[in-house]
Design a protein around this motif. Structure first.
Motif, PDB file in Angstrom:
ATOM      1  N   GLU A  51     -64.431  25.198  60.391  1.00 28.88           N
ATOM      2  CA  GLU A  51     -64.712  24.127  61.359  1.00 28.88           C
ATOM      3  C   GLU A  51     -65.337  22.916  60.660  1.00 28.88           C
ATOM      4  OE1 GLU A  51     -65.768  25.611  65.784  1.00 28.88           O
ATOM      5  OE2 GLU A  51     -67.284  26.052  64.265  1.00 28.88           O
ATOM      6  N   LEU A  52     -66.281  23.187  59.767  1.00 25.78           N
ATOM      7  CA  LEU A  52     -66.933  22.107  59.022  1.00 25.78           C
ATOM      8  C   LEU A  52     -65.917  21.360  58.168  1.00 25.78           C
ATOM      9  CD1 LEU A  52     -69.611  20.695  58.116  1.00 25.78           C
ATOM     10  CD2 LEU A  52     -69.689  22.399  56.272  1.00 25.78           C
ATOM     11  N   PHE A  53     -65.067  22.091  57.453  1.00 28.24           N
ATOM     12  CA  PHE A  53     -64.076  21.463  56.570  1.00 28.24           C
ATOM     13  C   PHE A  53     -63.029  20.695  57.366  1.00 28.24           C
ATOM     14  CE2 PHE A  53     -64.920  25.219  53.507  1.00 28.24           C
ATOM     15  CZ  PHE A  53     -66.116  24.647  53.106  1.00 28.24           C
ATOM     16  N   ASP A  54     -62.698  21.152  58.575  1.00 29.71           N
ATOM     17  CA  ASP A  54     -61.763  20.416  59.436  1.00 29.71           C
ATOM     18  C   ASP A  54     -62.383  19.093  59.889  1.00 29.71           C
ATOM     19  OD1 ASP A  54     -59.850  22.402  59.218  1.00 29.71           O
ATOM     20  OD2 ASP A  54     -60.264  23.281  61.191  1.00 29.71           O
ATOM     21  N   GLY A  55     -63.661  19.121  60.201  1.00 28.42           N
ATOM     22  CA  GLY A  55     -64.343  17.910  60.665  1.00 28.42           C
ATOM     23  C   GLY A  55     -64.706  16.956  59.546  1.00 28.42           C
ATOM     24  N   PHE A  56     -64.949  17.508  58.355  1.00 27.65           N
ATOM     25  CA  PHE A  56     -65.387  16.728  57.190  1.00 27.65           C
ATOM     26  C   PHE A  56     -64.561  17.178  55.981  1.00 27.65           C
ATOM     27  CE2 PHE A  56     -68.895  17.056  60.126  1.00 27.65           C
ATOM     28  CZ  PHE A  56     -69.499  15.804  60.104  1.00 27.65           C
ATOM     29  N   PRO A  57     -63.329  16.712  55.851  1.00 33.05           N
ATOM     30  CA  PRO A  57     -62.446  17.220  54.798  1.00 33.05           C
ATOM     31  C   PRO A  57     -62.962  17.056  53.370  1.00 33.05           C
ATOM     32  CG  PRO A  57     -61.194  15.995  56.422  1.00 33.05           C
ATOM     33  CD  PRO A  57     -62.643  15.779  56.747  1.00 33.05           C
ATOM     34  N   GLU A  58     -63.834  16.092  53.128  1.00 30.37           N
ATOM     35  CA  GLU A  58     -64.331  15.939  51.758  1.00 30.37           C
ATOM     36  C   GLU A  58     -65.798  16.368  51.642  1.00 30.37           C
ATOM     37  OE1 GLU A  58     -66.239  12.174  53.102  1.00 30.37           O
ATOM     38  OE2 GLU A  58     -64.456  13.215  53.742  1.00 30.37           O
ATOM     39  N   TRP A  59     -66.261  17.232  52.555  1.00 29.75           N
ATOM     40  CA  TRP A  59     -67.652  17.706  52.553  1.00 29.75           C
ATOM     41  C   TRP A  59     -67.987  18.350  51.209  1.00 29.75           C
ATOM     42  CZ3 TRP A  59     -71.299  16.726  56.074  1.00 29.75           C
ATOM     43  CH2 TRP A  59     -72.496  17.456  56.023  1.00 29.75           C
ATOM     44  N   ARG A  60     -69.145  17.958  50.642  1.00 30.96           N
ATOM     45  CA  ARG A  60     -69.582  18.494  49.352  1.00 30.96           C
ATOM     46  C   ARG A  60     -71.078  18.782  49.375  1.00 30.96           C
ATOM     47  NH1 ARG A  60     -65.005  18.701  49.237  1.00 30.96           N
ATOM     48  NH2 ARG A  60     -63.492  17.962  47.751  1.00 30.96           N
ATOM     49  N   TRP A  61     -71.456  19.759  48.564  1.00 30.80           N
ATOM     50  CA  TRP A  61     -72.852  20.121  48.381  1.00 30.80           C
ATOM     51  C   TRP A  61     -73.263  19.820  46.945  1.00 30.80           C
ATOM     52  CZ3 TRP A  61     -69.577  23.044  51.329  1.00 30.80           C
ATOM     53  CH2 TRP A  61     -70.016  23.426  52.609  1.00 30.80           C
ATOM     54  N   LYS A  62     -74.527  19.446  46.774  1.00 32.05           N
ATOM     55  CA  LYS A  62     -75.107  19.237  45.455  1.00 32.05           C
ATOM     56  C   LYS A  62     -76.394  20.044  45.390  1.00 32.05           C
ATOM     57  CE  LYS A  62     -77.092  15.741  42.466  1.00 32.05           C
ATOM     58  NZ  LYS A  62     -77.558  14.367  42.378  1.00 32.05           N
ATOM     59  N   ARG A  63     -76.558  20.801  44.315  1.00 32.25           N
ATOM     60  CA  ARG A  63     -77.778  21.597  44.155  1.00 32.25           C
ATOM     61  C   ARG A  63     -78.918  20.687  43.739  1.00 32.25           C
ATOM     62  NH1 ARG A  63     -80.433  23.719  39.922  1.00 32.25           N
ATOM     63  NH2 ARG A  63     -78.752  23.203  38.494  1.00 32.25           N
ATOM     64  N   ILE A  64     -80.028  20.768  44.472  1.00 31.17           N
ATOM     65  CA  ILE A  64     -81.237  20.018  44.149  1.00 31.17           C
ATOM     66  C   ILE A  64     -82.231  20.941  43.444  1.00 31.17           C
ATOM     67  CG2 ILE A  64     -83.152  18.653  45.078  1.00 31.17           C
ATOM     68  CD1 ILE A  64     -80.339  17.351  45.406  1.00 31.17           C
ATOM     69  N   GLN A  65     -82.478  22.098  44.040  1.00 31.60           N
ATOM     70  CA  GLN A  65     -83.445  23.052  43.481  1.00 31.60           C
ATOM     71  C   GLN A  65     -82.964  24.464  43.762  1.00 31.60           C
ATOM     72  OE1 GLN A  65     -86.341  22.222  41.842  1.00 31.60           O
ATOM     73  NE2 GLN A  65     -86.675  24.370  41.412  1.00 31.60           N
ATOM     74  N   LEU A  66     -83.163  25.352  42.790  1.00 26.79           N
ATOM     75  CA  LEU A  66     -82.766  26.746  42.943  1.00 26.79           C
ATOM     76  C   LEU A  66     -83.888  27.619  42.396  1.00 26.79           C
ATOM     77  CD1 LEU A  66     -80.149  28.298  43.832  1.00 26.79           C
ATOM     78  CD2 LEU A  66     -79.636  28.486  41.405  1.00 26.79           C
ATOM     79  N   VAL A  67     -84.332  28.580  43.196  1.00 24.86           N
ATOM     80  CA  VAL A  67     -85.352  29.526  42.764  1.00 24.86           C
ATOM     81  C   VAL A  67     -84.771  30.922  42.917  1.00 24.86           C
ATOM     82  CG1 VAL A  67     -87.670  30.440  43.187  1.00 24.86           C
ATOM     83  CG2 VAL A  67     -87.214  27.985  43.483  1.00 24.86           C
TER      84      VAL A  67
END
Length: 129
Positions: A51-67
């Motif tokens: 559903e997210l990809f249909d609504g936002f075809p170029e949706w991307r995530w960027k890692r800020i912090q990982l613990v």
């Protein structure tokens, strides 16, 4: 997994998310994954991502912090995309959305078995405003 292996695993998971590769994601999520305040199971999770990809075809995530601690991951991500398709009942607005996301994962045997994190409220608020 050792912490460095878990970090590499998360990089692969994030890459699959950014490619919108539902088959790869299925291999990284346990079939009966439990999610706080969301329907359980990999099929429900992948449906929401679709559903997210249909609504936002170029949706991307960027890692800020990982613990990483034992079998747990805490992740702060930045996510964004332009609303060009229907999403959660909202017709395309062409608005660019940019949200902070926080997720807590428990990974066993290379698969997410538990997840809790921020929901879609930030996305929907930006579409409304």
């Amino acid at each position: 997994m050792e912490p460095w292996e878990t970090r590499e695993w998360f990089a692969d998971y994030l890459d699959a998310l950014n490619r919108h590769d539902l088959a790869a994601l299925r291999s990284l999520i346990d079939p009966s994954v439990r999610r706080a305040h969301r329907p359980a199971g990999v099929d429900a999770w992948l449906f929401e991502l679709e559903e997210l990809f249909d609504g936002f075809p170029e949706w991307r995530w960027k890692r800020i912090q990982l613990v990483v601690e034992e079998d747990r991951i805490a992740a702060h991500l930045r996510a964004s995309g332009t609303h060009t398709g229907a999403f959660r009942g909202v017709a395309p607005t062409r608005r660019h959305v940019n949200v902070a996301e926080f997720g807590f994962y428990r990974v066993v045997g290379g698969r997410i078995v538990e997840f809790t994190g921020s929901g879609d409220d930030g996305i929907l608020a930006q579409l409304a405003g």
